[in-house]
Design a protein around this motif. Structure first.
Motif, PDB file in Angstrom:
ATOM      1  N   THR A   1      85.801  68.688  -3.367  1.00 26.49           N
ATOM      2  CA  THR A   1      85.613  68.244  -4.898  1.00 26.49           C
ATOM      3  C   THR A   1      85.353  66.805  -4.965  1.00 26.49           C
ATOM      4  OG1 THR A   1      86.989  70.052  -5.566  1.00 26.49           O
ATOM      5  CG2 THR A   1      86.887  67.963  -6.926  1.00 26.49           C
ATOM      6  N   PRO A   2      86.111  65.856  -4.306  1.00 31.15           N
ATOM      7  CA  PRO A   2      85.603  64.543  -4.306  1.00 31.15           C
ATOM      8  C   PRO A   2      84.168  63.928  -3.799  1.00 31.15           C
ATOM      9  CG  PRO A   2      87.401  64.618  -2.568  1.00 31.15           C
ATOM     10  CD  PRO A   2      87.138  66.076  -3.350  1.00 31.15           C
ATOM     11  N   ILE A   3      83.726  64.947  -2.833  1.00 27.89           N
ATOM     12  CA  ILE A   3      82.370  64.768  -2.173  1.00 27.89           C
ATOM     13  C   ILE A   3      81.371  65.072  -3.462  1.00 27.89           C
ATOM     14  CG2 ILE A   3      80.936  65.563  -0.347  1.00 27.89           C
ATOM     15  CD1 ILE A   3      83.539  65.927   1.336  1.00 27.89           C
ATOM     16  N   ILE A   4      81.798  66.295  -3.885  1.00 27.85           N
ATOM     17  CA  ILE A   4      80.726  66.870  -4.926  1.00 27.85           C
ATOM     18  C   ILE A   4      80.717  65.501  -6.176  1.00 27.85           C
ATOM     19  CG2 ILE A   4      80.435  68.570  -6.835  1.00 27.85           C
ATOM     20  CD1 ILE A   4      80.045  69.696  -3.822  1.00 27.85           C
ATOM     21  N   LYS A   5      81.825  65.313  -6.371  1.00 22.95           N
ATOM     22  CA  LYS A   5      81.654  64.273  -7.628  1.00 22.95           C
ATOM     23  C   LYS A   5      81.173  62.890  -7.072  1.00 22.95           C
ATOM     24  CE  LYS A   5      86.071  65.435  -9.726  1.00 22.95           C
ATOM     25  NZ  LYS A   5      87.482  65.205 -10.145  1.00 22.95           N
ATOM     26  N   GLN A   6      81.075  62.289  -5.824  1.00 24.20           N
ATOM     27  CA  GLN A   6      80.418  60.936  -5.414  1.00 24.20           C
ATOM     28  C   GLN A   6      79.077  61.166  -5.450  1.00 24.20           C
ATOM     29  OE1 GLN A   6      82.147  60.198  -1.440  1.00 24.20           O
ATOM     30  NE2 GLN A   6      80.415  58.555  -1.124  1.00 24.20           N
ATOM     31  N   TYR A   7      78.463  62.550  -5.284  1.00 21.79           N
ATOM     32  CA  TYR A   7      77.050  62.923  -5.331  1.00 21.79           C
ATOM     33  C   TYR A   7      76.450  63.534  -6.371  1.00 21.79           C
ATOM     34  CZ  TYR A   7      77.602  61.175  -0.426  1.00 21.79           C
ATOM     35  OH  TYR A   7      77.936  60.237   0.703  1.00 21.79           O
ATOM     36  N   SER A   8      77.315  63.100  -7.457  1.00 24.36           N
ATOM     37  CA  SER A   8      77.158  64.273  -8.704  1.00 24.36           C
ATOM     38  C   SER A   8      75.539  63.521  -9.457  1.00 24.36           C
ATOM     39  CB  SER A   8      78.006  64.131  -9.510  1.00 24.36           C
ATOM     40  OG  SER A   8      78.364  62.559 -10.180  1.00 24.36           O
ATOM     41  N   GLN A   9      75.178  62.418  -9.222  1.00 24.59           N
ATOM     42  CA  GLN A   9      74.129  61.805  -9.456  1.00 24.59           C
ATOM     43  C   GLN A   9      72.969  61.961  -8.926  1.00 24.59           C
ATOM     44  OE1 GLN A   9      74.214  61.010 -12.972  1.00 24.59           O
ATOM     45  NE2 GLN A   9      76.251  61.562 -12.504  1.00 24.59           N
ATOM     46  N   VAL A  10      72.955  62.624  -7.562  1.00 28.23           N
ATOM     47  CA  VAL A  10      71.605  62.626  -6.826  1.00 28.23           C
ATOM     48  C   VAL A  10      70.754  63.590  -7.274  1.00 28.23           C
ATOM     49  CG1 VAL A  10      71.012  63.167  -4.553  1.00 28.23           C
ATOM     50  CG2 VAL A  10      73.187  61.786  -4.817  1.00 28.23           C
ATOM     51  N   LYS A  11      69.444  63.405  -7.338  1.00 28.82           N
ATOM     52  CA  LYS A  11      68.453  64.150  -7.633  1.00 28.82           C
ATOM     53  C   LYS A  11      67.335  64.274  -6.613  1.00 28.82           C
ATOM     54  CE  LYS A  11      70.291  65.192 -11.572  1.00 28.82           C
ATOM     55  NZ  LYS A  11      70.933  66.582 -11.900  1.00 28.82           N
ATOM     56  N   SER A  12      67.030  65.633  -6.163  1.00 27.14           N
ATOM     57  CA  SER A  12      66.051  65.612  -5.072  1.00 27.14           C
ATOM     58  C   SER A  12      64.620  65.277  -5.859  1.00 27.14           C
ATOM     59  CB  SER A  12      65.879  66.992  -4.563  1.00 27.14           C
ATOM     60  OG  SER A  12      65.599  67.990  -5.404  1.00 27.14           O
ATOM     61  N   THR A  13      63.563  64.952  -5.210  1.00 26.61           N
ATOM     62  CA  THR A  13      62.195  64.486  -5.623  1.00 26.61           C
ATOM     63  C   THR A  13      61.311  65.470  -5.652  1.00 26.61           C
ATOM     64  OG1 THR A  13      61.797  63.332  -3.744  1.00 26.61           O
ATOM     65  CG2 THR A  13      62.750  62.073  -5.486  1.00 26.61           C
ATOM     66  N   LYS A  14      61.433  66.507  -4.544  1.00 26.78           N
ATOM     67  CA  LYS A  14      60.403  67.573  -4.351  1.00 26.78           C
ATOM     68  C   LYS A  14      60.525  68.706  -5.194  1.00 26.78           C
ATOM     69  CE  LYS A  14      57.139  69.143  -1.466  1.00 26.78           C
ATOM     70  NZ  LYS A  14      55.957  68.505  -1.097  1.00 26.78           N
ATOM     71  N   ILE A  15      59.249  69.098  -5.681  1.00 29.28           N
ATOM     72  CA  ILE A  15      59.199  70.142  -6.605  1.00 29.28           C
ATOM     73  C   ILE A  15      58.143  71.198  -5.975  1.00 29.28           C
ATOM     74  CG2 ILE A  15      58.525  71.076  -8.788  1.00 29.28           C
ATOM     75  CD1 ILE A  15      59.421  68.588 -10.056  1.00 29.28           C
ATOM     76  N   TYR A  16      58.410  72.346  -5.606  1.00 25.31           N
ATOM     77  CA  TYR A  16      57.650  73.123  -5.145  1.00 25.31           C
ATOM     78  C   TYR A  16      56.937  74.014  -6.054  1.00 25.31           C
ATOM     79  CZ  TYR A  16      59.503  71.795  -0.256  1.00 25.31           C
ATOM     80  OH  TYR A  16      59.974  71.324   0.419  1.00 25.31           O
ATOM     81  N   THR A  17      55.646  74.356  -6.021  1.00 20.33           N
ATOM     82  CA  THR A  17      55.044  75.163  -6.976  1.00 20.33           C
ATOM     83  C   THR A  17      54.997  76.625  -6.435  1.00 20.33           C
ATOM     84  OG1 THR A  17      52.797  74.612  -6.110  1.00 20.33           O
ATOM     85  CG2 THR A  17      53.587  73.452  -8.027  1.00 20.33           C
ATOM     86  N   GLU A  18      54.843  76.690  -4.963  1.00 17.71           N
ATOM     87  CA  GLU A  18      55.152  77.856  -4.500  1.00 17.71           C
ATOM     88  C   GLU A  18      56.297  78.175  -3.741  1.00 17.71           C
ATOM     89  OE1 GLU A  18      51.644  78.877  -2.129  1.00 17.71           O
ATOM     90  OE2 GLU A  18      50.116  78.442  -3.862  1.00 17.71           O
ATOM     91  N   LYS A  19      56.899  79.195  -3.915  1.00 14.25           N
ATOM     92  CA  LYS A  19      58.308  79.544  -3.153  1.00 14.25           C
ATOM     93  C   LYS A  19      58.374  80.901  -2.709  1.00 14.25           C
ATOM     94  CE  LYS A  19      60.440  76.596  -6.714  1.00 14.25           C
ATOM     95  NZ  LYS A  19      61.598  76.613  -7.824  1.00 14.25           N
ATOM     96  N   PRO A  20      58.996  81.143  -1.307  1.00 12.34           N
ATOM     97  CA  PRO A  20      59.487  82.262  -1.091  1.00 12.34           C
ATOM     98  C   PRO A  20      60.370  83.246  -1.851  1.00 12.34           C
ATOM     99  CG  PRO A  20      60.768  80.755   0.268  1.00 12.34           C
ATOM    100  CD  PRO A  20      59.777  79.992  -0.675  1.00 12.34           C
ATOM    101  N   GLU A  21      60.607  84.392  -1.624  1.00 10.92           N
ATOM    102  CA  GLU A  21      61.339  85.236  -2.701  1.00 10.92           C
ATOM    103  C   GLU A  21      63.106  84.911  -2.047  1.00 10.92           C
ATOM    104  OE1 GLU A  21      60.565  89.426  -2.378  1.00 10.92           O
ATOM    105  OE2 GLU A  21      58.652  89.075  -3.256  1.00 10.92           O
ATOM    106  N   LEU A  22      63.223  84.552  -0.790  1.00  7.88           N
ATOM    107  CA  LEU A  22      64.429  84.309  -0.570  1.00  7.88           C
ATOM    108  C   LEU A  22      64.779  82.888  -0.115  1.00  7.88           C
ATOM    109  CD1 LEU A  22      64.937  87.523   1.712  1.00  7.88           C
ATOM    110  CD2 LEU A  22      65.328  87.166  -0.662  1.00  7.88           C
ATOM    111  N   TYR A  23      65.946  82.438  -0.400  1.00  4.73           N
ATOM    112  CA  TYR A  23      66.561  81.045   0.040  1.00  4.73           C
ATOM    113  C   TYR A  23      67.538  81.262   1.105  1.00  4.73           C
ATOM    114  CZ  TYR A  23      64.252  79.540  -4.288  1.00  4.73           C
ATOM    115  OH  TYR A  23      63.364  79.439  -5.554  1.00  4.73           O
TER     116      TYR A  23
END
Length: 327
Positions: free
Chosen positions: A158-180
């Motif tokens: 829980t405190p780890i989630i809170k510590q990085y709560s403001q982090v936002k990734s910068t990469k946006i994929y327009t083509e994605k596979p069906e499965l992650y």
């Protein structure tokens, strides 16, 4: 004439595609056969004995640790390329009196690598080692986490989630596979594992162990969990897993559980690059333990790695195998 040429072109395309698929199938068969031959020649998988104090074993263990560090570096680079944050969490039920040499040495080494690579490292076992193993695990039937153990792990995260709560990734994929993830998508079944501990496993449409499907466009911060069975939470229903407890605690976020039985660092790298990165997670929490170094031995990777390519032994690994298993 044009119709005739078009027909010929289409027929040629179909033939070329069929030849390409046949060639690919033949290559897969050859790869599988080669891997099966190596497995037949080297069926044994050493574990704690890889920590014996002799010169050959020390050389082998050093090779395994360097292999591990290389894979960890690859994962860090892939996560950084997406503008996301990689976090290492050390987690194992082997604590206190159950602490093994591989976990004790491995934890120190992983923490050292994390420091060298500037990756945040958190030891989640400090409070666990104070507790009764029969309370936090399902002993004596199985050593994986109990409901109480999963609850405590969620508290530790829980405190780890809170510590990085403001982090936002910068990469946006327009083509994605069906499965992650690597799990069977949109699945709902009761498993047992042969231990009399039935549990319900539900997966979403993207092959992740979670109850809800992910929308194509991200609207909440996404936390991706990579790990082996310690983060998969076998023998617990979805509702009792640590990641689901975190999802309930953080409804403004999405907790993506891509963990899987038996996975190790090279599996996390390939899974992330092939599938998981397209989920556009903002924070990637990798759960590790000291046994991961032992997993790098070639016969273990050939048996359990998600990578279909066979791995031949290094000269030191071969000498070690001959000394211990081919007397």
């Amino acid at each position: 004439m044009r119709k005739s040429n078009l027909t010929i072109a289409l027929a040629t395309t179909v033939i070329l595609m069929a030849c390409s698929e046949k060639k690919q199938d033949n290559q897969e068969v050859q790869t599988n056969n080669l891997k099966e031959n190596i497995l037949a020649d080297y069926p044994e998988i050493p574990r704690e004995e890889l920590l014996e104090d002799d010169s050959l074993t020390l050389k082998v263990y050093e090779e395994l640790t360097l292999r591990y560090k290389s894979q960890l570096t690859n994962l860090q680079q892939a996560v950084n390329a997406n503008g996301a944050q990689l976090v290492l969490t050390f987690l194992s039920p082997e604590v206190g009196e159950s602490l093994t040499k591989s976990n004790r040495l491995g934890k120190d080494l992983i923490e050292q690598y994390a420091k060298e690579l500037n990756i945040p490292f958190f030891d989640l076992t400090q409070n666990l080692e104070k507790l009764d193993p029969k309370v936090i695990t399902q002993l004596p039937k199985d050593g994986h986490w109990s409901k109480e153990g999963a609850r405590i792990i969620a508290e530790e995260l829980t405190p780890i989630i809170k510590q990085y709560s403001q982090v936002k990734s910068t990469k946006i994929y327009t083509e994605k596979p069906e499965l992650y993830g690597d799990l069977v998508p949109s699945n709902d079944e009761i498993l047992d594992g042969g231990k009399g501990l039935p549990y319900r496993v539900k997966t979403n449409a993207q092959g992740l162990r979670m109850d809800t499907d992910l929308e194509p466009t991200k609207s909440k911060q996404r936390i991706l969990f990579l790990g082996d069975s310690e983060m998969f939470f076998p023998f617990l229903d979805n509702k009792n897993t640590g990641t689901n407890l975190l999802q309930n605690a953080f409804p403004d976020k999405e907790m993506l559980n891509a963990a899987n039985w038996g996975y190790s660092i090279d599996d996390y790298v390939s899974l992330y690059k092939e599938k998981a990165q397209f989920a556009e997670a903002d924070v990637v929490i990798l759960t590790v333990n000291g046994n991961d170094f032992l997993d790098m031995y070639f016969s273990h990777r050939n048996r359990f790695s998600r990578n279909k390519q066979p791995q031949n032994p290094s000269e030191n690994e071969k000498l070690y195998y001959q000394k211990h298993f081919q007397k």
